[in-house]
Design an enzyme around this catalytic site. Sequence first.
Site, PDB file in Angstrom:
ATOM      1  CG  ASP A   1      -7.522  -4.103   3.031  1.00 42.16           C
ATOM      2  OD1 ASP A   1      -8.605  -3.927   3.598  1.00 42.16           O
ATOM      3  OD2 ASP A   1      -7.242  -3.597   1.929  1.00 42.16           O
TER       4      ASP A   1
ATOM      5  CE1 TYR B   1      -2.662  -3.326   0.616  1.00 42.07           C
ATOM      6  CE2 TYR B   1      -4.298  -1.775   1.362  1.00 42.07           C
ATOM      7  CZ  TYR B   1      -3.953  -3.042   0.949  1.00 42.07           C
ATOM      8  OH  TYR B   1      -4.907  -4.014   0.875  1.00 42.07           O
TER       9      TYR B   1
END
Length: 487
Positions: free
Chosen positions: A238, A134
């Site tokens: 996530d 990310y």
Amino acid sequence: MSTSTASNKRTVTVIPGDGIGPECVRAAQRILEAAGAPIAWEECEAGATVFRKGIASGVPHETIESIRRTRVVLKGPLETPVGFGEKSANVTLRKLFETYGNIRPVRELPGVPTPYSGRGIDLVVVRENVEDLYAGIEHMQTPGVAQCLKLISAKGCEKIVRLAFELARAEGRKRVHCATKSNIMKLTEGMLKRTFERISPEYPDIEAQHIIIDNCAHQLVKRPEQFDVIVTTNMNGDIISDLTSALIGGLGFAPSANIGNDVAIFEAVHGSAPKYAGKNVINPTAVILSAVLMLRHLGEFEVAAKIEHALLVTLEEGKVRTGDVVGYDKGASTTAFTDAVIANLGRRSERCRVRDYKPLRLPQVAARPDFVRPQKRRVIGADIFVESPLSAEALGQSLERLAADSPLKLKMISNRGTKVYPPTGAITDCVDHWRCRFVLRDGAGEVTDAALFALLQRVAAEHRWMHVEKLQEFDGSLGFTMAQGED
Ligand code: NAP
């Protein structure tokens, strides 16, 4: 930006967000106000409306300034453009304010039947929030091959591991699992595992266990009640935190806190669910519970418990249930559910325990950029990444010829991580992206920049290169991994 202030109140930046965001956030604000939480709101924008104004980050200057001042945010979900163009405004906010820890608690809730009801699920996923894939560093390295860098730092690992143990202590939890894919990604995911193993003895009161992330997913579905706190890297976290929210009734029930040393952002795990936007049908529980996490962060334990009890009583009695629990044809409106929680303020759940929380002690980790300082380091080679339509054999022979009088020699070539030159007999469906590994010809000494530049110049004369990575040793340990099939 609009402001509602009053003396003796703590000012919080509130971002209503996109889609269902404003409905959920308004519900939480109404409950906090009714409960007497000492909060004054400073309302700011971010997300789709801001992208539409042409602000590419999705976060305007006034919002950043407000957060800098208040340091605490209650946020609705923000829509993210998919696949091209602007970055996610959510990720931008998390990164701008270095909210490195994403805390995602889930617990079995009364009146919310699931296949797991009665098993007592009560766990927290602590997800690293700013690093990993990310970091968003992506390149098309050839017209047909894309790369995304998975960046993991020793400092980032230390902060998130310590946060997980501190959270366990603050919430009276007994066990922390560290979930990684360190069996495959030994340097990146392995760094979290090694950090966890180094730090866990400092918390002898907490049981520490490592688990491979794929088995963790399997165990979460099979026997979720065995978990207490799970600390993991960004992408793993996530995914498994969406999984854990499904175990207790879905995204409508999953809150989260993004914690940093300076700023904390509280939001539901769910997104903007555009199909329900403006219909007054969605479940505001996730944002309400996020606001409860926020109150605890602000040290407002009493009013946080009051709201949590009112919510539990409302769910337990089941008189007013939202569409995600009973079907949207039969569900109560978002506002009716909110009214019911407000009406139950002051009542206590008999069946469900609200934990005794202590203030979360944020870990103190040295801020210096060179967090790890090796005694010795040595450059022992380089990987030169080349785009070429040649076969492995032809490319290998060409590179060997080009390096003939260099202090570096071609050791091997890999294609998508598998060694293809010298040939190994592997059947590899090659693409035009080659990692060409050069090492010191006699193994001794060090690769100088001059030798590397000279080699690169020779390679570039005949081949298209797109990237070079030095092969380094730190205190005698290799700072790189081998290709599949390389020895
Ligand atoms: P989503 O908005 O979370 O919605 C997925 C599904 O979850 C919904 O269709 C609905 O399920 C259920 N759901 C979510 N929130 C609910 C609620 N409060 N009450 C009841 N049910 C709820 O995920 P998405 O559709 O993948 O993403 C939509 C947008 O949100 C995207 O632009 C995405 O990038 C963004 N997003 C933002 C954040 C954030 O701001 N932190 C997080 C995730 C996604 P059913 O269809 O089964 O009813």
